[in-house]
Design a protein around this motif. Sequence first.
Motif, short mmCIF file in Angstrom:
data_model
loop_
_atom_site.label_atom_id
_atom_site.label_comp_id
_atom_site.label_asym_id
_atom_site.label_seq_id
_atom_site.Cartn_x
_atom_site.Cartn_y
_atom_site.Cartn_z
N GLN A 123 -30.86 9.67 -47.26
CA GLN A 123 -30.70 9.09 -45.92
C GLN A 123 -29.27 8.59 -45.73
N GLY A 124 -28.73 7.97 -46.78
CA GLY A 124 -27.35 7.52 -46.71
C GLY A 124 -26.40 8.68 -46.51
N PHE A 125 -26.69 9.81 -47.17
CA PHE A 125 -25.82 10.98 -47.04
C PHE A 125 -25.88 11.54 -45.62
N ALA A 126 -27.10 11.60 -45.05
CA ALA A 126 -27.23 12.09 -43.67
C ALA A 126 -26.47 11.17 -42.72
N LEU A 127 -26.56 9.87 -42.98
CA LEU A 127 -25.85 8.88 -42.15
C LEU A 127 -24.35 9.10 -42.25
N CYS A 128 -23.89 9.36 -43.48
CA CYS A 128 -22.46 9.58 -43.71
C CYS A 128 -21.99 10.82 -42.94
N LEU A 129 -22.77 11.90 -43.03
CA LEU A 129 -22.40 13.13 -42.30
C LEU A 129 -22.36 12.88 -40.80
N ALA A 130 -23.37 12.12 -40.29
CA ALA A 130 -23.42 11.85 -38.85
C ALA A 130 -22.19 11.06 -38.43
N THR A 131 -21.82 10.05 -39.25
CA THR A 131 -20.65 9.24 -38.93
C THR A 131 -19.39 10.09 -38.90
N LEU A 132 -19.29 10.97 -39.91
CA LEU A 132 -18.12 11.85 -40.00
C LEU A 132 -18.03 12.74 -38.77
N LEU A 133 -19.18 13.26 -38.35
CA LEU A 133 -19.21 14.17 -37.20
C LEU A 133 -18.81 13.44 -35.92
N VAL A 134 -19.33 12.21 -35.77
CA VAL A 134 -18.95 11.42 -34.58
C VAL A 134 -17.47 11.12 -34.63
N ALA A 135 -16.95 10.80 -35.83
CA ALA A 135 -15.53 10.50 -35.98
C ALA A 135 -14.69 11.71 -35.56
#
Lengths: 316, 220
Positions: B40-52
Amino acid sequence: MTWIGALSQLIQLAVAVLLAPLLLGWVNQCRAWLQNKRAPSLAQPYRMIRKLFLKEPVIAHNASPIFRLTPYIVFGAMALAAAIVPSLATDLPFATAADAIALVGIFALARIFIALAAMDIGTAFGSLGARREMLIGFLAEPALLMVFFTASLISQSTSLVTIVETLAHREFVIYPSLAFAGIAFTMVSLAENARVPVDNPATHLELTMIHEAMILEYSGRHLALIEWASSLKLFNYSCLGLALFFPWGIVEGAHDVVGLLWAIPVLVGKLALGGFLLALIETMSAKLRIFRAPEFLGTAFLLGVLGMLVHQLLGA
Amino acid sequence: MSLPLSSQLLNLLAAVLLLLSFAMLAQRRLLSLVSLFAMQGFALCLATLLVALTSTQTHLFYSAALTLVLKVIVLPYFLYRMIHKLEVLWDVETLLNIPMIMLLGIVLVVIAFNLAVPISQLSSTITRSMLGIALASVLLSFLMMITRRKAIPQVIGFLAMENGLFFAAISATYGMPMIIELGIALDVLVGVLILGVFFFQIREQFDSLDLEHLEKLRDE
């Protein structure tokens, strides 16, 4: 209905009926390889069916006509489903006969008759198997319907033809809701086809068997038809999954016999990959206790509902 | 009607986040629970990166890196070490039966989606439709904390709730100010460290990590 349409329909039906035992043989072969065993030949299911057709059926004295009729009804239902599921081309004459919901009904018809026939003789195993089958069935059907509803919401129609045409020929869009539905569909088809997490097709262990318990009393050509119908059921579910989630390669319309012939190797390739994945799932998972099966199918239902909700929220 | 590819991928990641929340709700085994938390943390990290990447907010890169280090590597490793030291590798008990919890979860998702619709219409970010999913995963983590009896799953539920809140912040306003994010990250880290000490104390006192024992108050 033109004669080309009828010809395409016949080709699709023949491909389904003739290739279904091959798919079963392929899954068994992959499973044997993955378990470091020597695999039986690919043609083993065909040999089995031939052997059974040559044998004389033995029927109990107290068997009613339902028991005799069931193999034909089950095989007929599965063949009809094979004609309806768009596995090679979309707009075939039979496709208008049933939409996704009626297709679930056709599968249910076969299930009800096989359960009735199992109880008909009055042996303990038969009614045990029938009870378990109905337990699995009543939980699997709503989950399957939810999967169809998710796909229907995306394409605005419950007709399988429209669903396939919308998904295959529109520009490529990622549908998270379809991912949910895909996992739910995989779980439902494992349960419906008596594969490993729910039932084990390879054993006759009385504590665990479901499908095998129901057909213990059958022999000869009746058993051959039932075995053929269950391989056809696996084939139908695989084609349904491919049509809903990987619809590329299915010919649009029914007036292109050459395209239809080209669609056959594509289908065989996709089925080979799907069969390998099925064998992989079966090898990696352990069989569930029978009382865990409602939990397994409840999860499938949940995923189907989540797919619909996610579609409503995200519009995708 | 078709969205740009980045929004589609974000929607997919949001759906994965929701799926992982449900998987955590239903997971009985402690070790799988920890790996689900890391996923879940990894998915969150990817989502943050994508938004960034799509919104060109530079501070989101830092928070993506922070998420990766803290929630994918440090915290799961710490929990894993703790589970090994406490020798609690057995099954997790749940209070209600799992299909019941799943149905409750669906109800929560429906509530969260309905709540989020008016809020997300006020927002102007590309990620606004994901607010409902973020809210749903916060509520699901709450449900997980309520239904579990053992201490470690409750802490994992707490951490998952923080993941959901973080996701909500990203989807509503492109993340919180950096100083607040750093503060929260530190809080979570220290909180888990302290709770880790608590686990050992609880077990020493009651010979188990079952929190039911804490509810019995004695007069003498």
